[in-house]
Design an enzyme around this catalytic site. Structure first.
Site, PDB file in Angstrom:
ATOM      1  N   CYS A   1     -54.370  22.823  21.151  1.00 26.52           N
ATOM      2  CA  CYS A   1     -54.720  23.649  20.919  1.00 26.52           C
ATOM      3  C   CYS A   1     -53.825  23.326  19.264  1.00 26.52           C
ATOM      4  CB  CYS A   1     -54.092  25.794  21.675  1.00 26.52           C
ATOM      5  SG  CYS A   1     -52.066  24.969  21.711  1.00 26.52           S
TER       6      CYS A   1
ATOM      7  N   HIS B   1     -43.629  11.434  37.314  1.00 27.68           N
ATOM      8  CA  HIS B   1     -43.217  12.247  38.787  1.00 27.68           C
ATOM      9  C   HIS B   1     -42.713  13.464  38.655  1.00 27.68           C
ATOM     10  CE1 HIS B   1     -39.437   9.052  36.993  1.00 27.68           C
ATOM     11  NE2 HIS B   1     -41.056   8.515  37.038  1.00 27.68           N
TER      12      HIS B   1
END
Length: 152
Positions: free
Chosen positions: A65, A98
């Site tokens: 966006c 992670h």
């Protein structure tokens, strides 16, 4: 890899470029729109990208966006989606390694074409490590999703 790709009007030009780039890189692109520069609402497309990932129609998602902020907020409303707004290479791989990020969000008015291509390349090449400390945190996120899921 099958990649769900979506955007609002502010990300449209970059999405078109990334669709071509991903195809050239050997990925299968699931283009979920928008299909032109006319103003549209980013939550519609963020939901479509998230649903494609959750349903298994795509292995990863990329959402664009204007700034990337709204699309990241919207995509993260779907339980199981871990969307990260990344405008740098470290975040693009660390978010996967992670945090098991499954949707990369970028601002179509923030990053240029070459940076976006590099971030997508890094994101798609990254793998979740599954280390105990990371999995513990993912499990905590999933518990939060369950606690705040609508009852009924």
């Amino acid at each position: 890899m099958r990649v769900a790709l979506g955007c609002d009007h502010a990300g449209f030009e970059l999405k078109r470029d990334l669709a071509d780039f991903l195809t050239q890189e050997g990925h299968e692109v699931l283009d979920l729109g928008t299909d032109g520069p006319a103003p549209v609402d980013y939550p519609v497309y963020a939901e479509a990208v998230g649903n494609a990932v959750l349903s298994g129609k795509a292995e990863r998602g990329v959402m664009l966006c204007g700034s990337g902020v709204g699309a990241a907020v919207a995509a993260n409303k779907l339980p199981g989606i871990r969307a990260g707004l990344c405008h740098d290479s470290y975040s693009a791989h660390q978010g996967v390694e992670h945090d098991d990020m499954n949707v990369l969000v970028m601002g179509g008015l923030v990053v240029g074409r070459e940076v976006a291509r590099e971030l997508v390349r890094i994101y798609l090449a990254a793998r979740y490590t599954g280390e105990e400390r990371h999995q513990r945190r993912i499990d905590e996120i999933k518990a939060m999703e369950r606690r705040y899921a609508p009852k009924g």
